[in-house]
Design an enzyme around this catalytic site. Structure first.
Site: not given
Ligand SMILES: Cc1ncc(COP(=O)(O)O)c(C=O)c1O
Length: 405
Positions: A117, A194, A197, A220, A360
């Site tokens: 992301h 990360d 998800q 999430k 993203c």
């Molecule tokens: C894999 C992953 N990392 C990071 C993020 C960023 O999360 P946030 O917008 O809550 O900071 C997302 C959001 O969709 C994501 O899917």
């Protein structure tokens, strides 16, 4: 049947006649989480860590209890290794700035998966550019997976940081993060995992994974927006300089100099989001009351049913691994020849909420040679009837567009 019961706990699902299939963007919140945050604002809202009066002490206790709850949930050794932020993005920026800018030197390598992301990619681009370091990518194979050979060939003795998403928010691929961590450590690199998800779908045990940094967002995982988590190994966190500076993260401040607080306060500048922390604590209770075994059964069933149902539609193109055990409840697809935003709009008119766009993950889209996808994603409140509704709406969408394709 369990899912039908679970659905009743989620007011947004009950108050709208919708199939909500966008939990990878944000999950809905159970009543218990909403009530906990409301109770905080109605009965003991006050600034934590500052007041000597009982209301503030209660807020401090609730905030620190939430930290302990998170630590136990991911099996961290100590609560002070849990840093609260506003979301995963802020946690990832914290690591890139506080760890990356200090430890990455000229010509060092940073290795990311092409599935990252933007939140786990753009901050590392900044570090690489600032430090004249090299940014390399691990690419996926035709099965939308990272092969062991790719992991082993891209992570080298020059690699200092590896960034990897546990589950891709586009393809739903569950990465072999244990392998990534093993190879990174054998080359002396640290791993930024990360888990945004993954955290509400797979049990995360930071000690078993041996991850150096683990990051996720509360929103999430059935918690309110406005709270994120960073777990770090204590020897790393202790050596890092603060990311944001100001109140509550200091020990002593002089006119020309400052000494910083110990963990975790060193990384939590300014007033923190106690209401969201209280909600996060309740969200963890909720997840644990269902249990990861049940979650897995519910979500794998939904995934299998959705894949079978989508595969019957010959106008659909799927972007996912054929290996079911490596695939979570996130499915990307397109109606051949129809823009995903058009598909999402027609689905919306039929009461189906999905995501469309590049998610993203523009470098991944470019690598796949596509512009954007439609994406469905599941949580524990979804049922097969949501998928039936999606399939019916997709058929209608195709009927509307087929003369133009
Ligand atoms: C894999 C992953 N990392 C990071 C993020 C960023 O999360 P946030 O917008 O809550 O900071 C997302 C959001 O969709 C994501 O899917």
């Amino acid at each position: 049947m369990l899912s039908e019961e679970i659905k009743k706990d989620f007011p947004v699902i009950n108050n709208n006649d919708i199939a909500y299939l966008d939990s990878a963007a944000t999950s809905q919140k159970p009543q218990s989480v909403i009530d906990a945050e409301k109770e905080y604002y109605e009965t003991f809202n006050s600034n934590p860590h500052r007041g000597a009066y009982s209301l503030s002490i209660k807020a401090t206790e609730a905030y620190e209890n939430a930290r302990e709850k998170v630590a136990k949930f991911i099996n961290a050794e100590n609560p002070y290794q849990i840093i609260f932020s506003k979301n995963a993005t802020e946690s990832l920026n914290l690591v890139a700035h506080s760890y990356g800018l200090t430890n990455i030197k000229e010509n060092d390598e940073i290795v990311l998966s092409i599935m990252e992301h933007h939140s786990n990619l753009v901050p590392w681009q900044f570090v690489a550019k600032t430090k004249n370091a090299v940014l390399n990518y691990m690419y996926i194979n035709d099965n939308y997976e990272l092969s062991d050979e790719e992991i082993e060939s891209k992570i080298t003795s020059k690699t200092k940081v590896v960034g990897i998403t546990y589950i891709s928010n586009v393809t739903g691929t569950i990465n072999n993060v244990k392998k990534v961590i093993e190879v990174a450590h054998s080359n002396g690199a640290v791993v930024v995992l990360d888990a945004s998800q993954a955290v509400s779908h797979i049990k995360i045990d930071v000690q078993e994974l041996d991850a150096d940094f683990v990051i996720f967002s509360g929103h999430k995982m059935y918690a309110p927006m406005g709270i994120g988590v960073l777990y770090g190994k204590k020897e790393l966190l202790n050596k890092m300089t603060p990311f944001l500076m100001g109140g509550d993260m200091i020990e002593y401040v002089y006119e020309q100099d400052t000494t910083f607080a110990t963990l975790p306060n060193k990384f939590e500048a300014g007033t923190q989001n106690v209401g969201a922390a209280v909600g996060l604590s309740k969200a963890i209770d909720y997840i644990e009351s269902i249990g990861f075994e049940n979650i897995k059964t519910i979500e794998n069933d939904l995934r299998d049913y959705a894949v079978q149902s989508l595969a019957k539609l010959d106008f659909i193109e799927l972007y996912m691994t054929p290996n079911r055990e490596n695939h979570a409840g996130v499915i990307s697809f397109n109606i051949k020849g129809v823009h995903p935003h058009d598909v999402a709009s027609i689905l919306d008119m039929n009461g189906v909420c999905i995501r469309s766009g590049n998610h993203c993950a523009q470098p991944l889209m470019r690598f796949l040679n596509i512009d954007s996808t439609c994406r469905i994603s599941f949580a524990i409140y979804n049922t097969k009837s949501d998928i039936d509704k999606l399939i019916e709406a997709l058929k209608k969408t195709y009927e509307k567009f087929k003369m133009y394709i």
